[in-house]
Design an enzyme around this catalytic site. Sequence first.
Site, short mmCIF file in Angstrom:
data_model
loop_
_atom_site.label_atom_id
_atom_site.label_comp_id
_atom_site.label_asym_id
_atom_site.label_seq_id
_atom_site.Cartn_x
_atom_site.Cartn_y
_atom_site.Cartn_z
N LYS A 121 0.82 -1.23 0.00
CA LYS A 121 0.00 0.00 0.00
C LYS A 121 0.85 1.27 0.00
O LYS A 121 0.60 2.19 -0.78
CB LYS A 121 -0.92 0.00 1.23
CG LYS A 121 -1.95 -1.09 1.27
CD LYS A 121 -2.88 -0.95 2.47
CE LYS A 121 -2.20 -1.24 3.81
NZ LYS A 121 -1.83 -2.63 3.99
N THR A 122 1.84 1.31 0.88
CA THR A 122 2.64 2.53 1.01
C THR A 122 3.39 2.82 -0.30
O THR A 122 3.43 3.97 -0.76
CB THR A 122 3.63 2.39 2.17
OG1 THR A 122 2.91 2.25 3.39
CG2 THR A 122 4.54 3.61 2.27
N GLU A 165 -3.58 6.00 1.48
CA GLU A 165 -3.37 4.60 1.87
C GLU A 165 -4.56 4.16 2.72
O GLU A 165 -4.94 4.85 3.67
CB GLU A 165 -2.07 4.49 2.65
CG GLU A 165 -1.68 3.07 2.99
CD GLU A 165 -0.26 2.98 3.54
OE1 GLU A 165 0.01 2.05 4.29
OE2 GLU A 165 0.57 3.86 3.19
#
Length: 462
Positions: A121-122, A165
Amino acid sequence: MAPGLPTAMDRPHFIGIGGAGMSGIAKILAQRGAKVAGSDAKDSATAEALRALGVTVHLGHAAAHLADDASCVVVSSAIREDNPELRRAAELGIPAVHRSDALAALMDGLRPIAVAGTHGKTTTTSMLAVALTELGREPSYAIGGDLDAPGSNALHGAGEIFVAEADESDRSFHTYAPEVAIILNVELDHHANYASMEEIHESFETFVGRIVPGGTLVISADHEGARELTRRLDGSVRTVTYGESADADVKVLSVVPQGLKSEVTVELDGAPLTFTVSVPGRHYAHNAVAALAAGVALGVPAAELAPALAAYTGVKRRLQLKGEAAGVQVIDSYAHHPTEMTADLEAMRSAAGDARILVVFQPHLFSRTRELGKEMGQALTLADASLVLDIYPAREDPIPGVTSELIIEAARAAGADVTAVHDAAEIPGAVAGMAKPGDLVLTMGAGDVTDLGPRILDRLSN
């Protein structure tokens, strides 16, 4: 007051303001004109970056830190009910707002892209934020890690796009209403909150149901958990799949390693498109393709977005080069789940050639180690040698019988060279005794193992 600033958050107080998610929201609110304050257990570069924006940051947690005129207190799931500032807020009748609700309010009126998945995600959020900025789109963004300098995990931009995110760990991603949602993968994790894959799939289904009418879901065509989720959907949401599978809508034709970069070719709308990803590894290439598909779904031309993705050169703790000493490179990895560990080690193996890879691994959470310790040990077989620290507890209390030995035993059973180190202070000397010129040292884990990189470099220099 800047447009879009909710009145209830014009004087917010953040409990745990130095955290990756919390600090980003605090920064955006400050940039929108809010009078922001908060507290954290210890000082940090992130806290100092917030102070530079006019944010009041108290050290430690105490009822006196909460101003009587605070409009709300912002909390994460890690904040316990007996926190003195939270209790004081209840006494004063000041409402508590979960960080996900605060972030959702900041996205209201904009065009949100929410990036979800068990892993990646990051990185994917960062790729989109950097590429859209490179194109002059001036996006707002909230990322779970710094891009470069402390406090670079979030920004209030002048454009209409907000990239965020979306965290599934505590189901907080159910709060968002994105125009485009990305789901990179779906695996069982966060065992304190999810008891089964069925619960995980139900949670992601709820997230998909939050996509606004006319919006788009971008989802992996390769990851089995994601494919199962796609099969379970009712078809009411426009879905774009990506990956190497033959049935992918955005098909990855090739990923060619080029040192610490990759050349990626995809088939998009029936035509090939080649671009560079400036970080190594197949999984990072797939993250970039997901970012590309999401941007296109929002109307950004692929021919512009694809080359702009090369501007992303990494985020802190995601295969971040910390430095080199005595011919040894020290790299930091946030990987703490077996899939992430395997992906990062394979990426390093691909980029390293014949170089030895030495890992300093710190397990994260007792519950995760109990459920996935065997798989963590198996992942360490990809390293030439590993030092394994005690479990970083984070928000959890110890679980009887759950220690790093679960990982060490599994690693040794699989043929890995693994040594237990119970005192982190011994790590720099141990690494210096093992490392030779040309080796790569990987500090790996989601805890404070990241702090060991500079100490290892100092020891190698001496």
